[in-house]
Design an enzyme around this catalytic site. Structure first.
Site, PDB file in Angstrom:
ATOM      1  N   TRP A  15       0.829  -1.209   0.000  1.00 29.99           N
ATOM      2  CA  TRP A  15       0.000   0.000   0.000  1.00 29.99           C
ATOM      3  C   TRP A  15       0.856   1.247   0.000  1.00 29.99           C
ATOM      4  CZ3 TRP A  15      -4.447  -0.543  -1.990  1.00 29.99           C
ATOM      5  CH2 TRP A  15      -5.184  -1.714  -1.779  1.00 29.99           C
ATOM      6  N   ASP A  29      -1.622   6.606   6.459  1.00 26.05           N
ATOM      7  CA  ASP A  29      -2.705   5.754   5.964  1.00 26.05           C
ATOM      8  C   ASP A  29      -2.948   4.710   7.049  1.00 26.05           C
ATOM      9  OD1 ASP A  29      -4.358   3.899   4.771  1.00 26.05           O
ATOM     10  OD2 ASP A  29      -3.006   3.424   3.104  1.00 26.05           O
ATOM     11  N   LYS A  72     -12.346  -1.606   6.554  1.00 29.81           N
ATOM     12  CA  LYS A  72     -11.530  -2.566   7.278  1.00 29.81           C
ATOM     13  C   LYS A  72     -12.011  -2.658   8.723  1.00 29.81           C
ATOM     14  CE  LYS A  72      -9.148  -2.725   3.483  1.00 29.81           C
ATOM     15  NZ  LYS A  72      -8.051  -1.879   3.096  1.00 29.81           N
TER      16      LYS A  72
HETATM   17  C1  LIG Z   1      -7.490  -1.426   1.691  1.00 30.16           C
HETATM   18  C2  LIG Z   1      -6.392  -0.443   1.821  1.00 30.16           C
HETATM   19  C3  LIG Z   1      -6.260   0.628   0.922  1.00 30.16           C
HETATM   20  C4  LIG Z   1      -7.166   0.825  -0.263  1.00 30.16           C
HETATM   21  O1  LIG Z   1      -8.443   1.154   0.101  1.00 30.16           O
HETATM   22  P1  LIG Z   1      -9.551   1.468  -1.010  1.00 30.16           P
HETATM   23  O2  LIG Z   1     -10.729   1.828  -0.195  1.00 30.16           O
HETATM   24  O3  LIG Z   1      -9.753   0.220  -1.815  1.00 30.16           O
HETATM   25  O4  LIG Z   1      -9.058   2.591  -1.834  1.00 30.16           O
HETATM   26  C5  LIG Z   1      -5.231   1.519   1.144  1.00 30.16           C
HETATM   27  N1  LIG Z   1      -4.373   1.379   2.176  1.00 30.16           N
HETATM   28  C6  LIG Z   1      -4.469   0.344   3.044  1.00 30.16           C
HETATM   29  C7  LIG Z   1      -3.485   0.244   4.169  1.00 30.16           C
HETATM   30  C8  LIG Z   1      -5.481  -0.587   2.895  1.00 30.16           C
HETATM   31  O5  LIG Z   1      -5.586  -1.610   3.759  1.00 30.16           O
END
Ligand SMILES: *Cc1c(COP(=O)(O)O)cnc(C)c1O
Length: 373
Positions: free
Chosen positions: A102, A184, A208
């Site tokens: 990511w 993030d 998540k």
């Molecule tokens: C799932 C995830 C993303 C992407 O999320 P989207 O909603 O599909 O854009 C980005 N960063 C991390 C750490 C993730 O787990």
């Protein structure tokens, strides 16, 4: 009805009481004779939900007054681009700490934005080994330093695919950093208490740990948002969403409503301290089964960086992995297949997964190892 034991990485398990509340309120929200989805986002019924979700988040995380709580759309992936668009001016450098897939994606979008806007991007730390698709990540740095004058430093607090988490040990803090820290936190937001004031900008896709897909939550320092570029289209400026209380255009109302239900549930459970206690126990059960298997299972991630949210492991005999997933499924356990880019097994242990769920999996792992070892 028999509910699945859901170890999906995202969209992921939601707390049953949050779903049941949505079910009970679906056709007639607050005595209005319609669902919350059918209400105007400018009406008092929806407005109360919006405010409650913001207030719960502030309370649970002890968000300082000097921060805004935003509900955005476009997923964490959109933030990969929107963060550098806003906060990487011409002539400045943004630092990226890369501990998994990511972070690589965030870096790649930042490079594209830097090329458009005249800024530069630097990888301050990467823990990756190998190249391209074979690249492996098995640790997060305990510390890192920003380039002097960096516009910001971007970290991925939990790498969902590689199972690598920054500061995953009990009591461990996020590294301190002089430059504004952008994180993030998609896959480890609200799994435990943390000090918001260390960060300038935090974002997390809801699917998540805190709700359904379609909502991205951001917690951002007001004076950092104020520094953002003013020559972008309004919709891409964070200040637009902050100034309009995340109601500049129609927000994902039903998604935010579900986030409200999840946050109310977290509070009822005893807040983030209670979440952390349960999450540590779940991680102990799953990694415990890995470590007690005498090498039948092996976790590639270094001990201090093992993610409490996404436990990844391989079987000594990788050919047995498919059978592992299939047999678990017969016992209602789903979502165990590792990400297609890395293979193996991945167990996502977000807040809505119960200690009992982890115990069932842990027993299954021990029994599967006995039968096939
Ligand atoms: C799932 C995830 C993303 C992407 O999320 P989207 O909603 O599909 O854009 C980005 N960063 C991390 C750490 C993730 O787990």
């Amino acid at each position: 009805m028999t509910r699945a034991i859901n170890f999906n990485a995202g969209p992921a398990a939601l707390p049953l009481p949050a779903l049941e509340r949505a079910q009970a309120e679906l056709l007639d929200f607050a005595g209005s004779g319609m669902s919350v989805m059918e209400h105007s986002h400018r009406g008092k019924e929806y407005e109360a939900v919006h405010r409650e979700a913001q207030a719960l988040l502030r309370e649970l995380l002890k968000v300082p007054e000097s921060y805004d709580v935003l509900f955005l759309q476009g997923g964490a992936t959109q933030e990969f681009a929107q963060v550098p668009l806003n906060f990487l001016p011409a002539g400045r450098t943004a630092d990226y700490v890369i501990t998994g897939a990511w972070g690589e994606k965030a870096l790649s979008e930042a490079k594209a934005c830097a090329a458009l806007g005249g800024g530069a991007v630097r990888v301050s730390v990467s823990t990756g080994r190998g190249d391209g698709k074979e690249k492996q990540y098995t640790s997060a740095p305990a510390d890192f330093a920003a380039a002097p004058g960096a516009a910001y430093v971007h970290v991925t607090s939990n790498e969902t695919i590689h199972g690598v988490q920054l500061a995953s040990q009990p009591g461990a803090e996020f590294p301190r950093c002089e430059a504004p820290l952008v994180a993030d936190m998609s896959s480890d937001f609200l799994w435990r208490p943390f000090d918001v004031s260390r960060f300038a900008f935090i974002y997390a896709g809801a699917q998540k740990n805190i709700g359904p897909s379609g909502v991205t939550v951001a917690v951002a320092k007001k004076d950092f948002i104020a520094q953002g570029r003013k020559d972008l289209p309004k919709i891409f400026q964070y200040r637009t969403h902050a100034e309009n209380d995340s109601l500049y255009n129609t927000p994902p109302t039903f998604g935010i409503y579900l986030v409200r239900n999840v946050l109310a549930w977290v509070k009822e459970q005893g807040g983030l301290a209670a979440m952390e206690k349960a999450n540590r126990e779940k991680a102990r059960l799953v990694y415990g089964a890995v470590d007690a298997s005498g090498g039948f299972y092996r976790c590639p991630v270094e001990l201090q960086s093992r993610s409490a949210m996404n436990a990844v492991f391989r079987l000594r005999d990788e050919k047995l992995e498919e059978q592992f997933v299939a047999e678990a499924k017969k016992q209602r356990m789903v979502g165990l297949k590792g990400h297609r880019s890395v293979g193996g097994i991945r167990v996502s242990l977000y807040n809505a997964v119960t200690v009992e769920n982890a115990r069932v999996l842990s027993s299954f792992m021990a029994e599967f190892a006995r039968r096939n070892g």
